[in-house]
Design a protein around this motif. Structure first.
Motif, PDB file in Angstrom:
ATOM      1  N   ASP A  18       0.846  -1.189   0.000  1.00 29.53           N
ATOM      2  CA  ASP A  18       0.000   0.000   0.000  1.00 29.53           C
ATOM      3  C   ASP A  18       0.887   1.247   0.000  1.00 29.53           C
ATOM      4  N   GLU A  19       0.258   2.399  -0.095  1.00 29.99           N
ATOM      5  CA  GLU A  19       1.003   3.655  -0.172  1.00 29.99           C
ATOM      6  C   GLU A  19       1.824   3.909   1.086  1.00 29.99           C
ATOM      7  N   GLU A  20       1.291   3.552   2.234  1.00 32.49           N
ATOM      8  CA  GLU A  20       2.005   3.759   3.501  1.00 32.49           C
ATOM      9  C   GLU A  20       3.286   2.926   3.531  1.00 32.49           C
ATOM     10  N   GLN A  21       3.203   1.681   3.091  1.00 29.26           N
ATOM     11  CA  GLN A  21       4.386   0.828   3.068  1.00 29.26           C
ATOM     12  C   GLN A  21       5.408   1.360   2.053  1.00 29.26           C
ATOM     13  N   ALA A  22       4.945   1.849   0.925  1.00 27.54           N
ATOM     14  CA  ALA A  22       5.846   2.434  -0.074  1.00 27.54           C
ATOM     15  C   ALA A  22       6.559   3.646   0.517  1.00 27.54           C
ATOM     16  N   HIS A  23       5.832   4.450   1.265  1.00 31.63           N
ATOM     17  CA  HIS A  23       6.435   5.629   1.906  1.00 31.63           C
ATOM     18  C   HIS A  23       7.508   5.210   2.904  1.00 31.63           C
ATOM     19  N   ARG A  24       7.203   4.223   3.739  1.00 33.90           N
ATOM     20  CA  ARG A  24       8.171   3.762   4.739  1.00 33.90           C
ATOM     21  C   ARG A  24       9.390   3.135   4.065  1.00 33.90           C
ATOM     22  N   LEU A  25       9.182   2.422   2.972  1.00 33.47           N
ATOM     23  CA  LEU A  25      10.290   1.809   2.244  1.00 33.47           C
ATOM     24  C   LEU A  25      11.207   2.882   1.657  1.00 33.47           C
ATOM     25  N   ARG A  26      10.626   3.906   1.040  1.00 31.30           N
ATOM     26  CA  ARG A  26      11.444   4.980   0.467  1.00 31.30           C
ATOM     27  C   ARG A  26      12.209   5.712   1.560  1.00 31.30           C
ATOM     28  N   LYS A  27      11.559   5.904   2.692  1.00 27.57           N
ATOM     29  CA  LYS A  27      12.217   6.569   3.817  1.00 27.57           C
ATOM     30  C   LYS A  27      13.373   5.708   4.342  1.00 27.57           C
ATOM     31  N   ALA A  28      13.182   4.394   4.406  1.00 30.49           N
ATOM     32  CA  ALA A  28      14.255   3.490   4.853  1.00 30.49           C
ATOM     33  C   ALA A  28      15.415   3.505   3.859  1.00 30.49           C
ATOM     34  N   LEU A  29      15.107   3.512   2.577  1.00 29.71           N
ATOM     35  CA  LEU A  29      16.158   3.591   1.562  1.00 29.71           C
ATOM     36  C   LEU A  29      16.927   4.904   1.692  1.00 29.71           C
ATOM     37  N   LYS A  30      16.222   5.981   1.967  1.00 29.32           N
ATOM     38  CA  LYS A  30      16.863   7.287   2.150  1.00 29.32           C
ATOM     39  C   LYS A  30      17.802   7.240   3.350  1.00 29.32           C
ATOM     40  N   THR A  31      17.360   6.604   4.432  1.00 29.47           N
ATOM     41  CA  THR A  31      18.205   6.475   5.625  1.00 29.47           C
ATOM     42  C   THR A  31      19.467   5.683   5.301  1.00 29.47           C
ATOM     43  N   LEU A  32      19.315   4.557   4.598  1.00 28.44           N
ATOM     44  CA  LEU A  32      20.480   3.756   4.204  1.00 28.44           C
ATOM     45  C   LEU A  32      21.411   4.569   3.309  1.00 28.44           C
ATOM     46  N   SER A  33      20.837   5.308   2.402  1.00 32.19           N
ATOM     47  CA  SER A  33      21.616   6.091   1.454  1.00 32.19           C
ATOM     48  C   SER A  33      22.419   7.203   2.127  1.00 32.19           C
ATOM     49  N   ASP A  34      21.829   7.826   3.129  1.00 35.26           N
ATOM     50  CA  ASP A  34      22.441   8.992   3.763  1.00 35.26           C
ATOM     51  C   ASP A  34      23.341   8.668   4.949  1.00 35.26           C
ATOM     52  N   ASN A  35      23.249   7.456   5.489  1.00 35.02           N
ATOM     53  CA  ASN A  35      23.994   7.106   6.700  1.00 35.02           C
ATOM     54  C   ASN A  35      25.406   6.644   6.343  1.00 35.02           C
ATOM     55  N   PRO A  36      26.429   7.405   6.754  1.00 37.00           N
ATOM     56  CA  PRO A  36      27.805   7.025   6.415  1.00 37.00           C
ATOM     57  C   PRO A  36      28.250   5.722   7.081  1.00 37.00           C
ATOM     58  N   ASN A  37      27.555   5.293   8.119  1.00 37.51           N
ATOM     59  CA  ASN A  37      27.915   4.043   8.795  1.00 37.51           C
ATOM     60  C   ASN A  37      27.450   2.807   8.027  1.00 37.51           C
ATOM     61  N   VAL A  38      26.573   2.991   7.071  1.00 35.09           N
ATOM     62  CA  VAL A  38      26.070   1.858   6.294  1.00 35.09           C
ATOM     63  C   VAL A  38      27.134   1.418   5.295  1.00 35.09           C
ATOM     64  N   GLY A  39      27.545   2.320   4.425  1.00 33.53           N
ATOM     65  CA  GLY A  39      28.607   2.032   3.465  1.00 33.53           C
ATOM     66  C   GLY A  39      28.344   0.807   2.603  1.00 33.53           C
ATOM     67  N   GLY A  40      29.296   0.476   1.787  1.00 35.09           N
ATOM     68  CA  GLY A  40      29.303  -0.748   0.996  1.00 35.09           C
ATOM     69  C   GLY A  40      28.102  -0.949   0.100  1.00 35.09           C
ATOM     70  N   LYS A  41      27.781  -2.216  -0.089  1.00 35.01           N
ATOM     71  CA  LYS A  41      26.742  -2.622  -1.046  1.00 35.01           C
ATOM     72  C   LYS A  41      25.347  -2.173  -0.644  1.00 35.01           C
ATOM     73  N   LEU A  42      25.054  -2.116   0.668  1.00 33.69           N
ATOM     74  CA  LEU A  42      23.714  -1.679   1.084  1.00 33.69           C
ATOM     75  C   LEU A  42      23.476  -0.214   0.715  1.00 33.69           C
ATOM     76  N   GLN A  43      24.485   0.601   0.941  1.00 35.90           N
ATOM     77  CA  GLN A  43      24.351   2.016   0.598  1.00 35.90           C
ATOM     78  C   GLN A  43      24.268   2.180  -0.924  1.00 35.90           C
ATOM     79  N   GLU A  44      25.063   1.410  -1.625  1.00 40.13           N
ATOM     80  CA  GLU A  44      25.021   1.439  -3.094  1.00 40.13           C
ATOM     81  C   GLU A  44      23.626   1.062  -3.582  1.00 40.13           C
ATOM     82  N   MET A  45      23.065  -0.022  -3.022  1.00 39.18           N
ATOM     83  CA  MET A  45      21.737  -0.462  -3.429  1.00 39.18           C
ATOM     84  C   MET A  45      20.707   0.633  -3.188  1.00 39.18           C
ATOM     85  N   ALA A  46      20.736   1.233  -1.994  1.00 37.81           N
ATOM     86  CA  ALA A  46      19.767   2.281  -1.674  1.00 37.81           C
ATOM     87  C   ALA A  46      19.878   3.445  -2.657  1.00 37.81           C
ATOM     88  N   ARG A  47      21.081   3.844  -2.959  1.00 35.85           N
ATOM     89  CA  ARG A  47      21.282   4.958  -3.889  1.00 35.85           C
ATOM     90  C   ARG A  47      20.826   4.605  -5.305  1.00 35.85           C
TER      91      ARG A  47
END
Length: 135
Positions: A18-47
């Protein structure tokens, strides 16, 4: 990524229920993308997903991304197993405070996204997260 196009919530509806889950997923991807502690393949995937260069469904089916996610989950599990009881309690309290703050932000964002609601009164969203820590 600031000069690139960024996907919107509706771009994740192929994997979200649903739209709410899509919103939370995009927000989680944004967090992974912006967090320097994530790094590596997870950050690459999010970006890659956020930029629209790869779809979420394709990312889920990419072994190197799912292996990176599995590795990170193992790290988290090991760290949790090595916590003392006092550290677990402190973590629960920190998480509860963080979750309350996040829920308030989500409620505010939802209200802004949904626009004026007049005199409609809604109950606070109940989350299935938190409080159910097994240890």
């Amino acid at each position: 990524m600031s000069n690139e196009r960024e996907i919107q919530d509706q771009d994740l509806m192929d994997v979200a229920q649903d739209e709410e889950q899509a919103h939370r997923l995009r927000k989680a991807l944004k967090t992974l993308s912006d967090n320097p502690n994530v790094g590596g393949k997870l950050q690459e995937m999010a970006r890659e997903v956020l930029s629209g260069r790869i779809g979420m469904k394709d990312a889920i089916e990419t072994p190197r991304y799912m292996d990176a996610l599995g590795d990170r989950m193992q790290e988290i599990r090991r760290a949790a197993e090595n916590q003392t009881q006092a550290e677990r309690e402190a973590s629960r309290e920190q998480f509860a405070a963080w979750q309350k703050k996040e829920d308030e932000k989500e409620d505010k964002e939802r209200a802004e996204r949904d626009g004026p609601s007049g005199n409609i009164v809604t109950a606070p969203r109940r989350s299935g997260r938190g409080g159910g820590h097994r240890g």
